[in-house]
Scaffold this motif. Structure first.
Motif, PDB file in Angstrom:
ATOM      1  N   GLN A 281       0.806  -1.207   0.000  1.00 50.83           N
ATOM      2  CA  GLN A 281       0.000   0.000   0.000  1.00 50.83           C
ATOM      3  C   GLN A 281       0.848   1.270   0.000  1.00 50.83           C
TER       4      GLN A 281
ATOM      5  N   GLU B  72      -0.349 -11.010  -3.957  1.00 51.96           N
ATOM      6  CA  GLU B  72      -1.262 -10.727  -5.060  1.00 51.96           C
ATOM      7  C   GLU B  72      -1.293 -11.870  -6.063  1.00 51.96           C
TER       8      GLU B  72
ATOM      9  N   PRO C 200     -10.048   0.028  -9.846  1.00 49.84           N
ATOM     10  CA  PRO C 200      -9.120   0.167  -8.720  1.00 49.84           C
ATOM     11  C   PRO C 200      -7.681  -0.016  -9.176  1.00 49.84           C
TER      12      PRO C 200
ATOM     13  N   THR D   1      -5.185  -1.403  -7.442  1.00 48.17           N
ATOM     14  CA  THR D   1      -4.485  -2.523  -6.817  1.00 48.17           C
ATOM     15  C   THR D   1      -5.158  -3.827  -7.203  1.00 48.17           C
TER      16      THR D   1
ATOM     17  N   LYS E 196      -5.890  -6.291  -5.173  1.00 49.40           N
ATOM     18  CA  LYS E 196      -6.920  -6.564  -4.180  1.00 49.40           C
ATOM     19  C   LYS E 196      -8.167  -5.731  -4.449  1.00 49.40           C
ATOM     20  N   GLY E 197      -7.976  -4.449  -4.712  1.00 51.69           N
ATOM     21  CA  GLY E 197      -9.121  -3.587  -4.986  1.00 51.69           C
ATOM     22  C   GLY E 197      -9.886  -4.022  -6.215  1.00 51.69           C
ATOM     23  N   THR E 198      -9.178  -4.461  -7.243  1.00 47.75           N
ATOM     24  CA  THR E 198      -9.809  -4.914  -8.479  1.00 47.75           C
ATOM     25  C   THR E 198     -10.610  -6.187  -8.261  1.00 47.75           C
TER      26      THR E 198
ATOM     27  N   GLN F 177     -13.643  -5.526  -5.851  1.00 46.35           N
ATOM     28  CA  GLN F 177     -14.614  -4.507  -6.245  1.00 46.35           C
ATOM     29  C   GLN F 177     -16.000  -5.140  -6.304  1.00 46.35           C
TER      30      GLN F 177
END
Length: 214
Positions: free
Chosen positions: A26, A101, A138, A140, A142-144, A147
């Motif tokens: 992050q 990831e 997103p 990242t 993780k964000g992708t 989502q």
């Protein structure tokens, strides 16, 4: 790029994942020669995955890491100063993953494309990588993946299944730049899709049971 065996991939993945600090993905620091930290492990892992850093991942920002960073910077249109600053990190994260990831990608592959041919598994992972490089998604992995509404396997819980070796290999290949989807941002199974919106997307190709779209 060097062809890694699946055993070597999994060993490297497990080893590095235990050494990375939880929040390094992050807010990685600006890294210069002489740095020694978990962020250097992350940097070396990403560069090794992309074929720039063939040496041992040791968390030490020495001349080999500097050379690898400079090579990456030249190839991606950045000033080749060998220093991993904000622009280098942002670009690196668009085109690579870290150890944790890679596991997330493998989980998407396993849960979304277990019965698909290998090329179809890689294509599913490539969709995640393509979204990282596209505005409006997103920034990242993780964000992708997390989502809301992005992947049905999150909604039905299949994402949490343990990925097999083939899923890891497919994730690895996609993270290294193989995109059999042709730049797709979405995919769906025409036999089960109920959304009229997904049918409206420009279709690129069909691989196995999935249609890949823009």
């Amino acid at each position: 790029m060097k062809k890694w065996s699946m055993y070597a991939i999994l060993v490297a993945l497990l080893a590095v994942s235990f050494m990375l600090p939880p929040l390094q993905a992050q807010a990685a620091a600006v890294l210069k020669p002489g740095a020694v930290s978990g962020d250097v492990w992350d940097l070396q892992y990403r560069l090794q995955l992309l074929g720039y850093y063939p040496s041992k991942i040791d968390g030490i920002y020495g001349w080999r890491t500097t050379k690898a960073v400079a090579s990456f910077q030249r190839d991606y249109g950045l000033p080749a100063d060998g220093i991993a600053g904000t622009k280098t990190w942002n670009t690196l994260r668009k085109f690579s993953v870290n150890a944790n990831e890679l596991t997330m990608l493998a989980k998407v592959v396993h849960s979304e494309a277990r019965g698909e041919p290998y090329i179809g598994k890689v294509a599913v992972a490539a969709v995640v990588m393509n979204r990282l490089q596209t505005a409006g998604f997103p920034k990242t992995v993780k964000g992708t993946i997390f989502q809301p509404g992005a992947f049905t396997s999150l909604a039905d819980g299949q994402y949490w299944m343990t990925p097999d070796k083939t899923a890891y290999q497919a994730a690895w290949d996609a993270a290294r730049g193989w995109d059999p989807s042709g730049g797709a941002l979405y995919y769906f199974n025409p036999k089960t899709a109920t959304s009229s919106w997904i049918w409206s997307r420009p279709q690129i190709k069909k691989i196995g049971q999935h249609i890949f779209t823009k």
